[in-house]
Design a protein around this motif. Structure first.
Motif, PDB file in Angstrom:
ATOM      1  N   SER A  75       0.845  -1.210   0.000  1.00 38.86           N
ATOM      2  CA  SER A  75       0.000   0.000   0.000  1.00 38.86           C
ATOM      3  C   SER A  75       0.872   1.248   0.000  1.00 38.86           C
ATOM      4  N   PRO A  76       0.380   2.336  -0.585  1.00 44.62           N
ATOM      5  CA  PRO A  76       1.157   3.576  -0.640  1.00 44.62           C
ATOM      6  C   PRO A  76       0.873   4.486   0.556  1.00 44.62           C
ATOM      7  N   ALA A 132       3.220   4.148   4.334  1.00 41.07           N
ATOM      8  CA  ALA A 132       3.291   3.057   3.374  1.00 41.07           C
ATOM      9  C   ALA A 132       3.576   1.768   4.143  1.00 41.07           C
ATOM     10  N   ILE A 133       2.852   0.698   3.797  1.00 41.35           N
ATOM     11  CA  ILE A 133       2.965  -0.570   4.527  1.00 41.35           C
ATOM     12  C   ILE A 133       2.959  -1.733   3.541  1.00 41.35           C
ATOM     13  N   LYS A 134       3.721  -2.763   3.872  1.00 37.64           N
ATOM     14  CA  LYS A 134       3.688  -4.011   3.118  1.00 37.64           C
ATOM     15  C   LYS A 134       3.484  -5.169   4.096  1.00 37.64           C
ATOM     16  N   TYR A 135       2.753  -6.182   3.634  1.00 39.19           N
ATOM     17  CA  TYR A 135       2.534  -7.387   4.430  1.00 39.19           C
ATOM     18  C   TYR A 135       2.954  -8.614   3.623  1.00 39.19           C
ATOM     19  N   LYS A 136       3.650  -9.518   4.281  1.00 38.29           N
ATOM     20  CA  LYS A 136       3.883 -10.835   3.709  1.00 38.29           C
ATOM     21  C   LYS A 136       3.041 -11.815   4.528  1.00 38.29           C
ATOM     22  N   ILE A 137       2.139 -12.519   3.856  1.00 38.17           N
ATOM     23  CA  ILE A 137       1.259 -13.474   4.533  1.00 38.17           C
ATOM     24  C   ILE A 137       1.465 -14.854   3.926  1.00 38.17           C
ATOM     25  N   SER A 138       1.587 -15.845   4.794  1.00 38.64           N
ATOM     26  CA  SER A 138       1.797 -17.222   4.355  1.00 38.64           C
ATOM     27  C   SER A 138       0.847 -18.146   5.101  1.00 38.64           C
ATOM     28  N   ALA A 139       0.429 -19.195   4.426  1.00 40.97           N
ATOM     29  CA  ALA A 139      -0.408 -20.218   5.061  1.00 40.97           C
ATOM     30  C   ALA A 139       0.106 -21.594   4.664  1.00 40.97           C
ATOM     31  N   PHE A 195      -5.582  -1.143   5.781  1.00 44.99           N
ATOM     32  CA  PHE A 195      -4.945  -1.955   4.731  1.00 44.99           C
ATOM     33  C   PHE A 195      -4.752  -3.403   5.164  1.00 44.99           C
ATOM     34  N   LEU A 196      -4.556  -3.631   6.444  1.00 48.92           N
ATOM     35  CA  LEU A 196      -4.396  -4.997   6.950  1.00 48.92           C
ATOM     36  C   LEU A 196      -5.614  -5.849   6.600  1.00 48.92           C
ATOM     37  N   ALA A 197      -6.809  -5.279   6.733  1.00 52.23           N
ATOM     38  CA  ALA A 197      -8.027  -6.017   6.396  1.00 52.23           C
ATOM     39  C   ALA A 197      -8.035  -6.404   4.920  1.00 52.23           C
TER      40      ALA A 197
END
Length: 718
Positions: A335-336, A436-443, A503-505
Motif C-alpha cells: 500500500s502507498p 506506506a505498509i507491506k505485508y507478507k502473509i503465508s499459510a 490496509f491490513l483487512a
C-alpha cells in the motif's frame, strides 16, 4: 454488558452550580470520580487520553433543556448522539433539547478526544447516569413539594406526576432541585423503554450546515486578526538556508513576514494577500536526506524478507506446521502513503497575550494540543483557552496539533491575533500521511485445512499497535505468528482512518479468498469454519467475538445474495473486526469497458445498540465509500522528498458517479454500543478486490487497485 443496573457514585463526583443567571439549573457529572470500573479499549492509539469526560445539563424555568457536548465533532455525529444519551435518561422530549458545543475545560471534562471510534463506547453508561441523576433530583424536588415519598412519583417527557394525578413540569421545580442532596443511586432504563435512543434523529447542526451559518474553523473570525499563510520546506529532508522577503512586503495587504524555525509566515489583511505574499518569497533551501518511494519499496521488501522484526503474537509450532505442509501459499501486499484530504484544510485562530492564550478551531485532541502549546510558549496550561469548532473532516489528521502550534507561535511572535490557513497544496504536501505498509502473509495447508499462518508487517515509522495482532485469525488457527518491522523515515506519518487495519483487512481478506480458492471451498464458509475454532473468552487478548463475527457474515451473505449469480455481476466478500465492531460486506461490480465499477455493497454491522440509526447508517456508508475510493484510486508517492501530488487535479479520489449503493443492516442487540466511525472502512477494499478477481481472474495485491489492474492488463497485451 448490562445496560440496566443501580449505579453508585460519590457525591463529590456530581458537579452542580446553584441558580444560573437565567434562573435554571446547571448540573453535570464528573466521570473521573464516578466510574468505579476502569475500561481498557482494545484500540490503543498512542498518546491519546480516553478517560471519561463531563456532560452538563442546563434546565430552564420553562422546562427546555440545553445539553453541552464536550467531545469534538468531526462529522461522526457525537454532537447529536451523546446528548441523546443524556436526554433519554433525563426523560425529556428531544424537541425540547438544545445542544451546544462545549469548549476545552480540563477541570470539568476529561477525554475530550475524537479518535478511535471510542466516544459513544467510552461514555455509554456515564452519560446516561448524568441524565438519570438529574431526573431523580427533579423527582425528589417534586416529591418534597407534594410532601410524599419520591418512590410514588413518576416522570416522563419532562412532566412529573404524583399518584393523585397532580403534574409539575421540570421547570416548575428546577430551583428546588438545585438545593437538594445529590442521590447516590440511580436506575438506568432498560433498552425496551428507550424513547430517544434507537430512533432516527437529525443532526443537530443540519440547519446551520445547509444554510451556511458559521460552524467550522474556517468560519471563525475576530476583529483585528491577521490572516497567515506559511511557506514550509518544499520537501521532507530540506531546511531553510536563507530568504528574501522584499517582494512579499511589497504586496498590497501584507503586514509582516516572520521566520520561525525552517518556516516563514506571511501576515496580511486577507487570505488572498497572505497567499500571494507567500508566493513572492524567495527562499533557498539546503538538502539533508531526500527520500523516494523507490527507496521505501526496496527497504520494506528487504525487511519482509529479513529476520529483523518483533513478534507480536505466536501460537503453537508455526515452523513445524510449515515443514509438514502439503502446500504453502505466500503473498505480499503493498500500500502507498496517503494524505488525509479533509474537505476543510487545516486552520486555527490564535491570540497570545500576557494574560492568556486564546485558541479556536478544529482539533480532535484539544486537551493534549493545549498542553503542547503551553509547553512551547513556556506558559501554564491554565492560561490556555481553547474553543472547539465543528470540523470539515478529520480522519486522524486533526489528532495532531502541529498547525495549532504554528498558529500560537506566530501570534506570540507577531503580538497580535492571527488566523492560520493552509492552502490545499499546504494541506496535501505538509501533512501527516498514512504510512506506506507491506505485508507478507503465508499459510500452510495440509489435508485440505489451514494448519499454519504467518504474517509479517513492514511499515514506515511505526507498526500495528495494541490488540490488533490479536484480531482474527488469532484464535482460529492453532499455529500462528504475527511480527512486524519498520523503517524510520523523515516523512511525517500518523493515524489515518482505521489506522493499520485500513490496509491490513484488505491484505488478510484477499489472502483468505485465495486460500479458499486453493482449497476449493466457498470463501464465506471458509471464514465460518475458521471461526468455529475460536472459543469466546478463552484468550483475554482476543476481543472479537466469534459468535458476533459469524452472525454478521451470515447476514451479509444472506442480504447480499451470496452464491447467487446474475449476468455481468461479480461479487466479493470480506469480514473484519475493528474498533470493537464486527462488520461483513459483499461488494458487487460490473465491468464497463474493461474497468470495474462497484455497483452495490451490502454491509452487516454489529455495533451493539444503535443510538441514532440515521447517523449510524451515514457513518457506515461513508466508511464504505472511503474504503472503496482509496483502495481503488488512492496513490501518493515521493521523489526527492517531494510528494507526487499537490492538489486534486493530480490526486485521484472517488467521484460521485463511481459511488455504489450501500445497503446497511444492523444486528439487533441490547449490548452496549461499540465504535462506528471507522469499522465500515477496513472490509471494503478486500471485498472489492475479491470481486475484481471474480470478474477478471486477476488477483490484485497492490493498491490502488485500478492502477495495478491496468498495469496487469497492459503486461498481458504486451
Amino acid at each position: 454488558m448490562k445496560t440496566t443496573e443501580k449505579m453508585t457514585f460519590s457525591r463529590r463526583g456530581f458537579i452542580r452550580t446553584s441558580a444560573l443567571a437565567s434562573g435554571g439549573l446547571l448540573i453535570g457529572f464528573n466521570f473521573l470520580t464516578a466510574c468505579k470500573e476502569e475500561v481498557q479499549p482494545p484500540v490503543d492509539i498512542a498518546n491519546l487520553n480516553f478517560n471519561d469526560f463531563n456532560a452538563y445539563i442546563q434546565i430552564a424555568d420553562n422546562g427546555y433543556v440545553t445539553i453541552f457536548s464536550p467531545n469534538p465533532e468531526i462529522g461522526q455525529g457525537v454532537k447529536t448522539a451523546m446528548p441523546m444519551l443524556v436526554a433519554e435518561e433525563l426523560d425529556v422530549p428531544w424537541d425540547h433539547v438544545f445542544v451546544k458545543q462545549a469548549g476545552l475545560d480540563t477541570d470539568k471534562y476529561r477525554g475530550q478526544v475524537a479518535g478511535g471510534s471510542q466516544s459513544i463506547r467510552q461514555n455509554w453508561e456515564v452519560l446516561r447516569q448524568t441524565g438519570a441523576t438529574a431526573k431523580q433530583m427533579l423527582i425528589n424536588a417534586a416529591a418534597a413539594k407534594w410532601q410524599i415519598d419520591a418512590d410514588e412519583v413518576t416522570a416522563t417527557a419532562g412532566v412529573i406526576t404524583s399518584p393523585s394525578g397532580e403534574k409539575l413540569g421540570y421547570g416548575d421545580v428546577v430551583k428546588e432541585a438545585a438545593a437538594l442532596e445529590v442521590p447516590e443511586n440511580v436506575v438506568l432504563k432498560e433498552p425496551k423503554d428507550f424513547k430517544i435512543i434507537g430512533k432516527d434523529t437529525l443532526n443537530v447542526d443540519l440547519d446551520n450546515i445547509v444554510t451556511g451559518k458559521p460552524l467550522y474553523g474556517l468560519d471563525y473570525k475576530k476583529e483585528g486578526m491577521a490572516y497567515v499563510s506559511v511557506l514550509r520546506p518544499p520537501a521532507f529532508g530540506m531546511k531553510l538556508k536563507d530568504f528574501s522577503d522584499a517582494d512579499t512586503r511589497a504586496v498590497t495587504g501584507v503586514y509582516d513576514v516572520i521566520q520561525f524555525g525552517d518556516k516563514i509566515a506571511v501576515l496580511a489583511k486577507n487570505t488572498w494577500a497572505a497567499m500571494k505574499g507567500k508566493k513572492a518569497l524567495k527562499a533557498n533551501w539546503q538538502d539533508d536526506a531526500l527520500e523516494n518511494t523507490e527507496l521505501h519499496d526496496k527497504i520494506l521488501l528487504d525487511l519482509l524478507n529479513s529476520k529483523e522484526g518483533e513478534v507480536r503474537r505466536e501460537d503453537g509450532n508455526v515452523d513445524k506446521a510449515f515443514a509438514e505442509a502439503d502446500q504453502i501459499i505466500e503473498r505480499i501486499y503493498e500500500s502507498p502513503f496517503l494524505p488525509h484530504n479533509c474537505m476543510e484544510p487545516m486552520n486555527f485562530y490564535a491570540d497570545v497575550t500576557e494574560e492568556k492564550i486564546h485558541l479556536a478551531g478544529p482539533i480532535q485532541t484539544p486537551e493534549g494540543t493545549a498542553a503542547q502549546v503551553a509547553k512551547l510558549l513556556e506558559r501554564e496550561p491554565r492560561e490556555v483557552v481553547l474553543e472547539l469548532t465543528r470540523m470539515g473532516g478529520g480522519f486522524g489528521r486533526r489528532l495532531y496539533g502541529d498547525f495549532v502550534l504554528e498558529a500560537a507561535e506566530i501570534s506570540s511572535k507577531a503580538k497580535k491575533p492571527i488566523k492560520l490557513i493552509y492552502s490545499r497544496e499546504d494541506d496535501m504536501t505538509a501533512g501527516i500521511f498514512r504510512p506506506a505498509i507491506k505485508y507478507k502473509i503465508s499459510a500452510s495447508l495440509k489435508d485440505g485445512k489451514i494448519t499454519g499462518y504467518k504474517l509479517k508487517e513492514a511499515a514506515i515509522n511505526s507498526n500495528m499497535y495494541g490488540l490488533i495482532p490479536h484480531f482474527f485469525p488469532a484464535g482460529a488457527i492453532a499455529n500462528l505468528r504475527i511480527e512486524s518491522a519498520n523503517y524510520q523515515s523523515n516523512i511525517t506519518t500518523g493515524a489515518w482512518r482505521a489506522p493499520y487495519t485500513n490496509f491490513l483487512a484488505f491484505a488478510e481478506q484477499s489472502f483468505f479468498d485465495e486460500v479458499a480458492e486453493s482449497l476449493n471451498q466457498d470463501a464465506v464458509q471458509l471464514r465460518l469454519d475458521l471461526l468455529d475454532n475460536v472459543v469466546d473468552g478463552a484468550d483475554e487478548r482476543i476481543q472479537y467475538s466469534a459468535a458476533r463475527l459469524k452472525e454478521v457474515i451470515k447476514v451479509a451473505a444472506d442480504k447480499g445474495n451470496w452464491g447467487s449469480t446474475s449476468e455481468g455481476v461479480y461479487k466479493g466478500f470480506s469480514a473484519y473486526y475493528s474498533h470493537n465492531t464486527h462488520v461483513a460486506e459483499v461488494a458487487e461490480i460490473r465491468m464497463q469497458n474493461g474497468i470495474p465499477k462497484v455497483s452495490r455493497v451490502t454491509a452487516a454491522v454489529d455495533c451493539g445498540i444503535v443510538v441514532n440509526p440515521t447517523g449510524a447508517n451515514n457513518q457506515v456508508v461513508g466508511g464504505v465509500l472511503d474504503g472503496i475510493g482509496h483502495a481503488m484510486y488512492g496513490d501518493f508517492t515521493f521523489k526527492d522528498g517531494k510528494p507526487s501530488s499537490t492538489n486534486f487535479d493530480t490526486y485521484r479520489l472517488i467521484r460521485m458517479h463511481e459511488t455504489p449503493k450501500v445497503d446497511v443492516h444492523f444486528i439487533e442487540s441490547e449490548l452496549a454500543p461499540t465504535g462506528l466511525g471507522e469499522p465500515g472502512l477496513p472490509p471494503a477494499g478486500g471485498a472489492v478486490a475479491n470481486a475484481i478477481k471474480a470478474a477478471t481472474g486477476k488477483r490484485l495485491t497492490k493498491q490502488p487497485l485500478l492502477k495495478y489492474l491496468t498495469e496487469a492488463e497492459t503486461q498481458l497485451k504486451g
